[in-house]
Structure formats: C-alpha cells, structure tokens
Scaffold this motif. Structure first.
Motif, PDB file in Angstrom:
ATOM      1  N   ASN A  99       0.794  -1.160  -0.104  1.00 51.73           N
ATOM      2  CA  ASN A  99       0.119   0.006  -0.109  1.00 51.73           C
ATOM      3  C   ASN A  99       0.760   1.302   0.020  1.00 51.73           C
ATOM      4  N   LYS A 100       0.173   2.390  -0.050  1.00 50.77           N
ATOM      5  CA  LYS A 100       0.858   3.669  -0.154  1.00 50.77           C
ATOM      6  C   LYS A 100       0.239   4.569   0.699  1.00 50.77           C
ATOM      7  N   ASP A 101       0.966   5.484   1.437  1.00 56.69           N
ATOM      8  CA  ASP A 101       0.263   6.456   2.325  1.00 56.69           C
ATOM      9  C   ASP A 101       1.471   7.610   2.584  1.00 56.69           C
ATOM     10  N   ARG A 102       1.554   8.548   1.619  1.00 54.68           N
ATOM     11  CA  ARG A 102       2.670   9.529   1.543  1.00 54.68           C
ATOM     12  C   ARG A 102       2.319  10.872   1.242  1.00 54.68           C
ATOM     13  N   GLN A 103       2.979  11.592   1.766  1.00 57.56           N
ATOM     14  CA  GLN A 103       2.526  13.106   1.742  1.00 57.56           C
ATOM     15  C   GLN A 103       3.982  13.794   1.672  1.00 57.56           C
ATOM     16  N   ALA A 104       4.076  14.996   0.491  1.00 57.80           N
ATOM     17  CA  ALA A 104       5.121  15.681   0.490  1.00 57.80           C
ATOM     18  C   ALA A 104       4.774  17.094   0.196  1.00 57.80           C
ATOM     19  N   PHE A 105       5.750  18.093   0.656  1.00 54.95           N
ATOM     20  CA  PHE A 105       5.365  19.439   0.597  1.00 54.95           C
ATOM     21  C   PHE A 105       6.560  20.154   0.262  1.00 54.95           C
ATOM     22  N   ARG A 106       6.543  21.113  -0.548  1.00 55.73           N
ATOM     23  CA  ARG A 106       7.715  21.827  -1.029  1.00 55.73           C
ATOM     24  C   ARG A 106       7.456  23.391  -0.945  1.00 55.73           C
ATOM     25  N   LEU A 107       8.218  24.077  -0.340  1.00 58.78           N
ATOM     26  CA  LEU A 107       8.443  25.811  -0.268  1.00 58.78           C
ATOM     27  C   LEU A 107       9.413  26.136  -1.087  1.00 58.78           C
ATOM     28  N   SER A 108       9.197  27.218  -1.904  1.00 59.23           N
ATOM     29  CA  SER A 108      10.487  27.663  -2.607  1.00 59.23           C
ATOM     30  C   SER A 108      10.203  29.267  -2.669  1.00 59.23           C
ATOM     31  N   ALA A 109      11.421  29.862  -2.332  1.00 61.59           N
ATOM     32  CA  ALA A 109      11.259  31.397  -2.180  1.00 61.59           C
ATOM     33  C   ALA A 109      12.476  31.848  -2.855  1.00 61.59           C
ATOM     34  N   ASN A 110      12.374  32.994  -3.553  1.00 59.78           N
ATOM     35  CA  ASN A 110      13.376  33.550  -4.294  1.00 59.78           C
ATOM     36  C   ASN A 110      13.640  35.231  -3.899  1.00 59.78           C
ATOM     37  N   PHE A 111      14.581  35.481  -3.650  1.00 56.31           N
ATOM     38  CA  PHE A 111      14.758  36.925  -3.066  1.00 56.31           C
ATOM     39  C   PHE A 111      15.724  37.736  -3.866  1.00 56.31           C
ATOM     40  N   ASP A 112      15.334  38.740  -4.622  1.00 61.51           N
ATOM     41  CA  ASP A 112      16.192  39.607  -5.391  1.00 61.51           C
ATOM     42  C   ASP A 112      16.438  40.728  -4.595  1.00 61.51           C
ATOM     43  N   ILE A 113      17.581  40.426  -3.914  1.00 64.98           N
ATOM     44  CA  ILE A 113      18.244  41.371  -2.865  1.00 64.98           C
ATOM     45  C   ILE A 113      18.653  42.828  -3.591  1.00 64.98           C
TER      46      ILE A 113
END
Length: 770
Positions: A221-235
C-alpha cells in the motif's frame, strides 16, 4: 555465447534508432525540438554541447510520462537501472553502467550520487520517495568525481525543482485509480511581493496494498505526503537568494516479498535447504522444529501469488520522514564572473520492520530505526572570457547517522538468534576543485579539471544477543566501540569536443571517480569490525558523437565507454560466518555503447528512444575456493563470476502524438516501452563445479528474468472550462500487459524470497492549470 547474444540485440536495435533518426524528415516540416538546457558542468549549457554522456528529461515529459522521482527512472536512460530494495520500495539500488551498491545500510555509500537542487542525498534509505514541482532530471553517466566528488563512481542523477514564477499561477490535479488509489497535487505561485517570489506545492498519495496478507493488511500500500516551499529574493540587481524547504512523510506496509524457493546458493554445495533441514530435524526426533522448516518450504511459489502469510501477531511497516533545507546565494561580480554559495541541512528518519521469510513460520525478521543528519556548504566561482570558461569551488560535507537494528534469525539452527545490531557513521569531508574549458580554435574546445578530497570517517558499533528484541541483554557480543579512519583521493578529468559542422560534435573524455571506504560495522568478528575497507576507484575513457538533423527536428547521440574499476568493494560471506562483509577484493572492466534519439516526426508527433549495451566482467575476484584442488585457499574466482546489477541491454521508446484538435481540447496519446534484459542480484558463481568457484551464490539462483513494461496515457489537454486557465483529463495505465515477473530478491543460502513487478494499475486524472 553471451557476447554473440549481445551483438544480436545491438543489430536489432540499431536499425530502429537509425531509421527513426534519419528518415521521413520532410513530414515534420515546420516542427522543431525544443532546446534542452542542462547544468551538468555548474553552468547553463545546451545539452548537445556538453562533452558528457548525459540524458535530460524536462518538465512536460515528466508530467505526461508520470515520472515523480527516482523510482520511475529505471531504463529511461541507457544503462540505467533503478531497483527497489527487495522488501522496501523506499530504498534504492541504483546502477549506472554496472556500478552499483546493493546494501541498504547507512554504513555503505552508493555508487551513484543523487542530488536535489545541487544538494547531495547521502544514503539509499528513503531516497525513492516522490518529489513535487520537478522541472528537470539529468542523468550523468560515468565517473563525476571532479565537479561532484565522492560516490559518483558510476555517475550522478540531478533532480532540479522549479523556481517561483513571480506571478499568480498554478495547477491542481486529482488522480483516481484501482486499488483505491487517489493522489492530490497542488502547486501555486504567489504574486511577486517586493523582492520576494514564493511558490509552494503539496502532494498526497494513498493506495491500498495489492498483495493480500493474513495480518488483515495488504502489503504494497501507499500512504505518502510531500510538501515543498520555494522562495526567491532579489536582494539587489547582482544578488539573488533562493531558499527551498521540502518535507516528506510515509507510513505504510512494506513492499511484498514472497517465498520463491526452499533452496538457495548453499544448496548447490552443501545440500542444505528448508526441506532438507526439516527432514533432518524430524529424523533427530525434533518434530516441531522440523515441521516449522517444512511448512515454510511448502509456501514457496515460482509464480506471483494472490496472497501470502507472515508471522501471526507481528506488525510490519515502512516509515519515512524527511526535512530538507537548501539555501543558494548568487552574486554577480561583473558580467562574466559569478560567486555562488549552496548550503543545506537534511534530516531523515527511516524505520521498517520486515518479514524476511514471507511465511507464517518465525524463521527470520528484522527491524531498523535510522536517524541521519547531513550538512553541506559549497562555494563556487564561475566565470568566462572570450576563450575560457572556468569554475572553481570548495565543498564541505558532514553526516551523522545511527541505526538501531533488532533482528531474529532461525536459519537452520536449533534455536533462534535474537540480536540487536547498532551501528553509526560520522563523516567529515572537504574538497577543492576546478575545471577550465579552453576554446583552442573556433571548432575545438579542450577541458581539464581536478578535485582533491579529504575525508575523515568514524564508526560507532555495538551488538547484543538478547532474550527478545527489547528484552534484557544476556550477552554483550560486541561492546560499544568507536573507530576513526581517513581517506583521500584526487580525481581529474580531461575532455575535448570538436565541432565537425553546425550539426555534429564529436567528443572524447577521460575521468576518474571514487566511492568512499568504510567499515563492516555489523560484523561479529572484532578483527573485521575494526579494519576499514578502502575506497573503490574507477577510470573511464569514452568517445561520442552528438548530432542534430532535419533542420533541428531531430537529434541522435552515441557514446562508447570503457571503464576500469580497482579496489572493488565486494560483499562476501567468509567461511563459517553468519553475515556478509565488504572487502576490496576485485577488479572489473565495464564497456559498452549508449544511443539516444529524439525526433519531431511531424507537427504534434514526437518520438524519443534510447538503447544501452553493457559488457561487464570481473578481472579479479579474490575469494575462498570451495572445490578441489582449491578448497579453503584464497584464489582468483573472477573468471567464474557474473556482474550484479548489470543488464546487457536497456531499451526505451516513447511516442507522444496529437490525435486530434477539437472544440473540447487537444487529444494526445503517450506510450512508453521500457525493456531490461536478464541481470543478476549477486556477483555469483557461473559454474557450481568449476575449480575456481568461490563462496557465495550461484548464477542459476541469482538471475532475474528480462522484462518489458508498457505504460500509456490518453490525454485531452486544453479543455476550455472558463477562468484564467484550461483543464485537462486523462486515462492512464501502468504495466499495461500485467507482467508477472520477479524484479528483485534475496538469497538466504537455504531459501530465496523475491519481489514481484506490481500488477497493472489504471485510473483517470483531472487537472486545471492557470
């Protein structure tokens, strides 16, 4: 004989690829292939210009072909094998050109490096989890020891995720299939907020198991969760900072393994098997013990069963939790020079409890709980002049991991052995590297690079024989010990690429690589435990050609490689030992060809294909002889050995075609065929009776059958449903022909268990993009 068979497959495959590459170009008038950009040399370059044997799969193909991570990659590039562990599909066994590592322990490093956005993923435990927001996958074949470093002896696989777009956009997708499967995916880009662009993505997957078990829970069986956060800052105009966070969880039953045969490698020499042991103990009057072995033997099946039994009352699982942080800062000194920093911290928790014999008899089971933390810092200087491209860097890596490992074995003995085997690893590595490309003439570019690596490695180990897994220790088999050792390596590369004309480049490359040394931290022999094995080393020479044809509507690439491996790390079972150990006991030669093609056959119709041929043989395999006149003597058994994880033939064909344009959307068909020839699980003996036969398994019980898999999708895209975007719907099927072949297995000497190809799965997907 095997070589002649290999030539037959090559002769059959070549006409298919060459005919597809050079015929009917006029049919595709006006349609061209998109340009593929890769970062294999730490800078953005056209795939066709890079003097490497490299494959790249972009975002559109990843989506239509259902590729969401390493588990879906097997066979999609020439001479690439991605196998799942025989009892756990979150653990990888990756091979490129025959360079592979089959052991899942965190003490053992892989032969193929895996990277996510430039960050090294250190171990095989947990690295087959799905990913979200993938933009591209690059497969670099051959040693990558200069720019990537340790543990890229066979090659490297780079997973590149998508950066935030800075405008409000996104996608949502729902997938429903048989076995109660449902997958939800959401990816959203937020509008740019000052200097910041942010995106996030989520994935949830659940599926019932496909092999019934009398525990009441189906395995697989499968029981999987994934999360990704991506942030770009042009300083500022010159300084950009990217931060990425990924989180993965899994809590499910292990992948199913079933009893395949009541005999194994030792049966051919000693006659010991589950059946013979059962009869022997009954003959001694030990009826209960004898029946236990006979009942286990009766569960064996050489076809994929519809159900199986396991130890009653025992729980089984595979669990995973990953938190990864990556920070990349890029500063442009001037128009031709850039400084880059890549920093990372990854924390992995992995746990499983596995049924080893796949029967209701208490013959063997194991558990492991692993905590692993890794840190890395990399500084790069990338620049160019009119005739030079250069990159220089400093890399620092640190890992700290520990595995708590209870296990129980009743393999032919009168009483079970209950043990707790604990092992930990620490690594601190530092490296400096540089590479220079010199445009010697308008058409000739020469490249030289070198890397110097220094590594300190530590082992923490302890072992207890106990009354039970968590019961009081009755014997301290190995008192807690700590050992340290150091390794160093210099890995250069040289290459040349010559532009014959606007459509054809030829290249030659020499590269060295190494895989880190380590410890046999699970050995019960104190002398072996405290003696480290050395790094494994390789040197590859390859020549190739990259071409385009039909005014950019097709590409055809070909490579020949010849690889020498020394100080080969081989897993061996010493005489009288209960567990295998790793020794630097071998040398090997691996050579072959790799062909890749992409062809825009007509507007809306594209075909891609690849073929790999691999001839891998041992030049040396020092082991203990088992047949006269060499019984008990250390001899070279290499000429009687087969190479594990090295299929001679890998083939992939993909067709993506537009069937019709309608008012309801564009109807497309995507079909994918992947073939892999016979292969072996172990460096097994070819002949049982050969005077140079050594310890370990035999080819007849180690061979995996050839397998061809078909996946297909019927897609209706660009459905006008209103709003800022468009919808799509598809019907998909994996393992269309429902192949019922074994994919992996374990030889326990007196019996064998195997893992099967999952059955046919199918379903529908609905998505909306804006």
């Amino acid at each position: 004989m095997r070589y002649q068979k290999g030539k037959k497959y090559i002769l059959k495959a070549l006409p298919v690829l060459l005919t597809a590459a050079y015929s009917c170009g006029a049919a595709a008038e006006g349609a061209k292939l998109e340009e593929v950009i890769v970062t294999a040399q730490k800078r953005a370059e056209r795939l066709q210009d890079v003097p490497l044997s490299i494959s790249a799969i972009g975002g559109a193909q990843l989506e239509t072909r259902g590729i969401e991570g390493g588990a879906d990659m097997s066979g999609l590039a020439p001479n690439l094998l991605v196998a799942k562990s025989p009892t756990n599909d979150l653990i990888s066994q990756i091979s490129i050109r025959g360079a592979a590592t089959g052991q899942p322990s965190i003490l053992v490093d892989p032969s193929v490096g895996m990277y996510i956005d430039g960050v090294y993923v250190a171990k095989s435990q947990g690295n087959l989890s799905e990913m979200v927001d993938l933009e591209r996958i690059e497969v670099l074949r051959g040693p990558q020891g200069t720019l990537f470093g340790r543990n890229t002896l066979g090659g490297a696989i780079n997973f590149i995720t998508r950066k935030p777009a800075g405008v409000f956009s996104g996608s949502a997708n729902l997938e429903i299939g048989n076995y109660g499967r449902h997958v939800e995916r959401v990816s959203i880009d937020l509008p740019r907020m000052g200097i910041a662009s942010v995106s996030f993505a989520l994935r949830n997957e659940k599926q019932d198991g496909w092999l019934k078990n009398d525990t009441g829970r189906a395995f697989g069986n499968k029981d999987r969760q994934a999360f990704r956060l991506s942030a770009n800052f042009d300083i500022s105009r010159d300084l950009q900072v990217d931060y990425k966070y990924d989180h993965t969880e899994a809590d499910e039953m292990p992948s199913p393994a079933t009893m395949y045969a009541p005999d194994g490698g030792s049966t051919l020499t000693s006659g010991a098997s589950l059946t013979s042991l059962g009869n022997m103990y009954i003959g001694y009057g030990m009826t209960a013990l004898g029946n236990m072995f006979l009942n286990a033997a009766s569960a064996a099946s050489t076809s994929r069963p519809s159900s199986f039994s396991s130890d009653p009352g025992r729980e089984f699982w595979q669990k995973l939790k990953i938190d990864g942080h990556a920070l990349t800062a890029t500063y442009q000194l001037n128009p031709t020079n850039t400084l880059k920093y890549i920093g990372s911290f990854r924390k992995t928790y992995y746990s499983d409890q596995l049924e080893l014999d796949a029967t209701p008899q208490p013959i063997g089971y194991s558990r492991r709980d692993t905590d692993l933390r890794t840190w890395s810092h990399e500084f790069q200087w990338i620049g160019n002049t009119d005739r030079l491209n250069y990159v220089a860097g400093y890399y620092a890596f640190k890992e700290d991991g520990f595995t708590f490992g209870p296990r129980s074995f009743w393999f032919g003995t009168v009483n079970p052995t209950n043990m707790i085997v604990n092992s930990g690893v620490t690594t601190e590595q530092k490296a400096v590297y540089g590479q220079l490309d010199w445009k010697a003439t308008r058409d000739l570019t020469l490249t030289a690079g070198i890397r110097r690596t220094q590594e300190d490695r530590g082992l923490e180990a302890s072992q207890y024989i106990t009354n039970g897994y968590l019961g009081p220790a009755v014997m301290n088999l190995v008192a807690p010990v700590n050992y340290m050792t150091s390794f160093s390596a210099t890995t250069p590369t040289l290459s040349a690429v010559y532009k014959l004309n606007d459509n054809v480049n030829v290249f030659a490359r020499m590269a060295k690589g190494f895989k880190s040394g380590g410890w046999n931290g699970e050995s019960t022999n104190p002398a072996i435990l405290r003696t480290p094995y050395d790094p494994e080393k390789s040197q590859t020479f390859e020549v190739g050609m990259k071409s385009s044809f039909a005014d950019g509507r097709g590409t055809f690439n070909a490579t020949y490689f010849h690889n020498k491996i020394t100080d080969m790390q081989l897993t061996m079972l010493p005489p009288g030992a209960l567990s295998s150990n790793i020794y630097n006991a071998g040398k090997a030669t691996q050579q072959g060809i790799e062909l890749e093609m992409a062809w825009q056959m007509a507007d809306g119709w594209r075909m891609t294909g690849s073929y790999g041929y691999l001839d891998a043989e041992f030049d040396q395999y020092m082991d203990t002889g088992i047949n006269p006149p060499n019984v008990g003597m250390l001899i070279d058994t290499g000429k009687n050995r087969v190479m594990p994880y090295a299929p001679k033939h890998t083939l992939n064909l993909n067709v993506d075609g537009r069937l019709a344009k309608t008012a309801w959307g564009t109807l497309r068909v995507i079909a994918d065929y992947t073939y892999m020839s016979e292969r072996y699980l172990y460096a097994a003996n070819e002949s049982v009776t050969s005077p140079i036969a050594g310890s370990g398994s035999f080819a007849s019980v180690s061979e995996m059958p050839a397998i061809g898999m078909v996946n297909a999708r019927l897609l209706l895209a660009n459905i006008p449903v209103g709003g800022p975007g468009a919808a799509e719907a598809s019907f998909w099927v994996k393992n269309l022909t429902d192949e019922k072949k074994i994919m992996n297995g374990i030889d326990f000497s007196i019996f064998r268990t195997v893992a099967w190809a999952p059955p046919r799965t199918y379903g529908v997907s609905f998505g909306y993009k804006w």
